[in-house]
Write a protein that holds these residues in place. Structure first.
Motif, PDB file in Angstrom:
ATOM      1  N   GLY A 129       0.789  -1.214   0.000  1.00 31.16           N
ATOM      2  CA  GLY A 129       0.000   0.000   0.000  1.00 31.16           C
ATOM      3  C   GLY A 129       0.827   1.273   0.000  1.00 31.16           C
ATOM      4  N   GLY A 130       2.145   1.130  -0.023  1.00 34.65           N
ATOM      5  CA  GLY A 130       3.021   2.282   0.065  1.00 34.65           C
ATOM      6  C   GLY A 130       3.275   3.003  -1.242  1.00 34.65           C
ATOM      7  N   SER A 131       2.892   2.399  -2.346  1.00 35.70           N
ATOM      8  CA  SER A 131       3.112   2.998  -3.653  1.00 35.70           C
ATOM      9  C   SER A 131       1.839   2.902  -4.475  1.00 35.70           C
ATOM     10  CB  SER A 131       4.263   2.290  -4.372  1.00 35.70           C
ATOM     11  OG  SER A 131       4.526   2.884  -5.618  1.00 35.70           O
ATOM     12  N   THR A 132       1.466   4.004  -5.120  1.00 32.90           N
ATOM     13  CA  THR A 132       0.252   4.038  -5.935  1.00 32.90           C
ATOM     14  C   THR A 132       0.517   4.687  -7.280  1.00 32.90           C
ATOM     15  OG1 THR A 132      -0.440   6.136  -4.947  1.00 32.90           O
ATOM     16  CG2 THR A 132      -1.260   4.117  -3.926  1.00 32.90           C
ATOM     17  N   ASP A 133      -0.385   4.441  -8.212  1.00 27.08           N
ATOM     18  CA  ASP A 133      -0.305   5.032  -9.535  1.00 27.08           C
ATOM     19  C   ASP A 133      -1.723   5.304 -10.012  1.00 27.08           C
ATOM     20  OD1 ASP A 133       0.863   5.973 -11.890  1.00 27.08           O
ATOM     21  OD2 ASP A 133       0.823   4.000 -12.840  1.00 27.08           O
ATOM     22  N   TYR A 134      -1.899   6.408 -10.743  1.00 20.95           N
ATOM     23  CA  TYR A 134      -3.223   6.798 -11.204  1.00 20.95           C
ATOM     24  C   TYR A 134      -3.190   7.223 -12.667  1.00 20.95           C
ATOM     25  CZ  TYR A 134      -4.363   7.151  -6.220  1.00 20.95           C
ATOM     26  OH  TYR A 134      -4.556   6.888  -4.882  1.00 20.95           O
ATOM     27  N   ALA A 135      -4.288   6.960 -13.344  1.00 18.24           N
ATOM     28  CA  ALA A 135      -4.453   7.504 -14.678  1.00 18.24           C
ATOM     29  C   ALA A 135      -4.591   9.022 -14.578  1.00 18.24           C
ATOM     30  CB  ALA A 135      -5.688   6.910 -15.345  1.00 18.24           C
ATOM     31  N   ASP A 136      -4.105   9.722 -15.590  1.00 16.23           N
ATOM     32  CA  ASP A 136      -4.179  11.176 -15.576  1.00 16.23           C
ATOM     33  C   ASP A 136      -5.612  11.684 -15.447  1.00 16.23           C
ATOM     34  OD1 ASP A 136      -1.472  11.678 -17.983  1.00 16.23           O
ATOM     35  OD2 ASP A 136      -1.432  11.365 -15.821  1.00 16.23           O
ATOM     36  N   SER A 137      -6.549  10.949 -15.994  1.00 13.06           N
ATOM     37  CA  SER A 137      -7.940  11.365 -15.993  1.00 13.06           C
ATOM     38  C   SER A 137      -8.585  11.362 -14.610  1.00 13.06           C
ATOM     39  CB  SER A 137      -8.757  10.489 -16.945  1.00 13.06           C
ATOM     40  OG  SER A 137      -8.707   9.133 -16.552  1.00 13.06           O
ATOM     41  N   VAL A 138      -8.003  10.633 -13.666  1.00 12.85           N
ATOM     42  CA  VAL A 138      -8.598  10.535 -12.329  1.00 12.85           C
ATOM     43  C   VAL A 138      -7.695  11.066 -11.230  1.00 12.85           C
ATOM     44  CG1 VAL A 138      -9.888   8.504 -13.080  1.00 12.85           C
ATOM     45  CG2 VAL A 138      -7.764   8.205 -11.792  1.00 12.85           C
ATOM     46  N   LYS A 139      -6.470  11.392 -11.547  1.00 13.33           N
ATOM     47  CA  LYS A 139      -5.524  11.854 -10.546  1.00 13.33           C
ATOM     48  C   LYS A 139      -6.041  13.113  -9.855  1.00 13.33           C
ATOM     49  CE  LYS A 139      -0.561  12.408  -9.872  1.00 13.33           C
ATOM     50  NZ  LYS A 139       0.765  12.403 -10.536  1.00 13.33           N
ATOM     51  N   GLY A 140      -5.976  13.104  -8.535  1.00 13.14           N
ATOM     52  CA  GLY A 140      -6.477  14.219  -7.755  1.00 13.14           C
ATOM     53  C   GLY A 140      -7.921  14.074  -7.339  1.00 13.14           C
ATOM     54  N   ARG A 141      -8.636  13.130  -7.969  1.00 16.75           N
ATOM     55  CA  ARG A 141     -10.039  12.907  -7.648  1.00 16.75           C
ATOM     56  C   ARG A 141     -10.275  11.537  -7.014  1.00 16.75           C
ATOM     57  NH1 ARG A 141     -13.610  12.450 -11.571  1.00 16.75           N
ATOM     58  NH2 ARG A 141     -12.104  11.760 -13.154  1.00 16.75           N
ATOM     59  N   PHE A 142      -9.510  10.546  -7.451  1.00 13.30           N
ATOM     60  CA  PHE A 142      -9.665   9.178  -6.960  1.00 13.30           C
ATOM     61  C   PHE A 142      -8.517   8.823  -6.029  1.00 13.30           C
ATOM     62  CE2 PHE A 142     -12.216   7.237 -10.742  1.00 13.30           C
ATOM     63  CZ  PHE A 142     -13.130   8.272 -10.650  1.00 13.30           C
ATOM     64  N   THR A 143      -8.794   7.967  -5.053  1.00 12.56           N
ATOM     65  CA  THR A 143      -7.774   7.476  -4.144  1.00 12.56           C
ATOM     66  C   THR A 143      -7.918   5.971  -3.969  1.00 12.56           C
ATOM     67  OG1 THR A 143      -7.747   9.567  -2.910  1.00 12.56           O
ATOM     68  CG2 THR A 143      -6.748   7.648  -1.862  1.00 12.56           C
ATOM     69  N   ILE A 144      -6.847   5.254  -4.240  1.00 15.21           N
ATOM     70  CA  ILE A 144      -6.842   3.811  -4.039  1.00 15.21           C
ATOM     71  C   ILE A 144      -6.161   3.500  -2.707  1.00 15.21           C
ATOM     72  CG2 ILE A 144      -4.669   3.475  -5.304  1.00 15.21           C
ATOM     73  CD1 ILE A 144      -5.789   0.787  -6.281  1.00 15.21           C
ATOM     74  N   SER A 145      -6.695   2.535  -1.996  1.00 16.94           N
ATOM     75  CA  SER A 145      -6.116   2.112  -0.731  1.00 16.94           C
ATOM     76  C   SER A 145      -6.406   0.632  -0.534  1.00 16.94           C
ATOM     77  CB  SER A 145      -6.673   2.939   0.431  1.00 16.94           C
ATOM     78  OG  SER A 145      -8.078   2.764   0.550  1.00 16.94           O
ATOM     79  N   ARG A 146      -5.744   0.039   0.445  1.00 22.14           N
ATOM     80  CA  ARG A 146      -5.991  -1.364   0.721  1.00 22.14           C
ATOM     81  C   ARG A 146      -5.890  -1.642   2.212  1.00 22.14           C
ATOM     82  NH1 ARG A 146      -1.937  -4.695  -2.686  1.00 22.14           N
ATOM     83  NH2 ARG A 146      -2.972  -6.450  -1.603  1.00 22.14           N
ATOM     84  N   ASP A 147      -6.627  -2.646   2.636  1.00 21.31           N
ATOM     85  CA  ASP A 147      -6.586  -3.120   4.001  1.00 21.31           C
ATOM     86  C   ASP A 147      -6.310  -4.612   3.917  1.00 21.31           C
ATOM     87  OD1 ASP A 147      -6.942  -3.950   6.612  1.00 21.31           O
ATOM     88  OD2 ASP A 147      -8.716  -2.721   6.948  1.00 21.31           O
ATOM     89  N   ASN A 148      -5.042  -4.968   4.033  1.00 15.77           N
ATOM     90  CA  ASN A 148      -4.658  -6.361   3.857  1.00 15.77           C
ATOM     91  C   ASN A 148      -5.223  -7.274   4.939  1.00 15.77           C
ATOM     92  OD1 ASN A 148      -3.219  -5.887   1.502  1.00 15.77           O
ATOM     93  ND2 ASN A 148      -1.312  -5.473   2.594  1.00 15.77           N
ATOM     94  N   ALA A 149      -5.467  -6.729   6.125  1.00 12.77           N
ATOM     95  CA  ALA A 149      -6.053  -7.525   7.197  1.00 12.77           C
ATOM     96  C   ALA A 149      -7.460  -7.976   6.845  1.00 12.77           C
ATOM     97  CB  ALA A 149      -6.062  -6.744   8.503  1.00 12.77           C
ATOM     98  N   LYS A 150      -8.134  -7.213   5.996  1.00 14.39           N
ATOM     99  CA  LYS A 150      -9.491  -7.539   5.582  1.00 14.39           C
ATOM    100  C   LYS A 150      -9.569  -8.028   4.142  1.00 14.39           C
ATOM    101  CE  LYS A 150     -11.621  -4.213   8.732  1.00 14.39           C
ATOM    102  NZ  LYS A 150     -12.510  -3.030   8.837  1.00 14.39           N
ATOM    103  N   ASN A 151      -8.426  -8.178   3.507  1.00 16.31           N
ATOM    104  CA  ASN A 151      -8.373  -8.616   2.106  1.00 16.31           C
ATOM    105  C   ASN A 151      -9.240  -7.747   1.198  1.00 16.31           C
ATOM    106  OD1 ASN A 151      -6.679 -10.692   2.902  1.00 16.31           O
ATOM    107  ND2 ASN A 151      -7.886 -12.318   1.951  1.00 16.31           N
ATOM    108  N   THR A 152      -9.112  -6.445   1.364  1.00 21.62           N
ATOM    109  CA  THR A 152      -9.922  -5.528   0.568  1.00 21.62           C
ATOM    110  C   THR A 152      -9.073  -4.434  -0.065  1.00 21.62           C
ATOM    111  OG1 THR A 152     -10.434  -4.139   2.496  1.00 21.62           O
ATOM    112  CG2 THR A 152     -11.995  -5.883   1.949  1.00 21.62           C
TER     113      THR A 152
END
Length: 126
Positions: free
Chosen positions: A55-78
């Motif tokens: 979860g320490g590194s992310t990448d975004y398409a230019d069309s969504v950068k600044g609007r979308f945020t990706i995250s993960r919770d490995n303890a919950k497999n989500t």
């Protein structure tokens, strides 16, 4: 079996927000990078966002950068995709995917992913 199930899609007016979730199976979920892709009617599937196994590194398409945020919770497999300031152009079926190789970071290429969910519909009206 590796199964990915998306949820949280729906309809929203432009400027609104939605959060889509991806629930994964497998004991080694935390060892794989994950990604979100979307496909609109009549168009090719396109990259939206990706996240490393930790979860320490992310990448975004230019069309969504600044609007979308990706995250993960490995303890919950989500894996989550928070979508703000939605636009009609964001309307698509959103699918999550798991990298083919463990220990890998974010990738925006479809061919780097080996498992896919069936997707959840996101509709943004003007």
């Amino acid at each position: 079996q590796v199964q990915l199930v998306e949820s949280g899609g729906g309809s929203v007016q432009a400027g609104g927000s939605l959060r889509v979730s991806c629930a994964g199976s497998g004991r080694t979920f935390s060892r794989y990078g994950m990604g979100w892709f979307r496909q609109a009617p009549g168009k090719e599937r396109e990259f939206v966002a990706a996240i490393s196994q930790s979860g320490g590194s992310t990448d975004y398409a230019d069309s969504v950068k600044g609007r979308f945020t990706i995250s993960r919770d490995n303890a919950k497999n989500t894996v989550l995709l928070q979508m703000n300031s939605l636009k009609p152009e964001d309307t698509a079926i959103y699918s999550c995917a798991r990298r083919a190789d463990f220990g890998s970071g974010p990738s925006r290429f479809t061919y780097d992913y080996s498992y896919w969910g069936q997707g959840t519909q996101v509709t943004v009206s003007s």
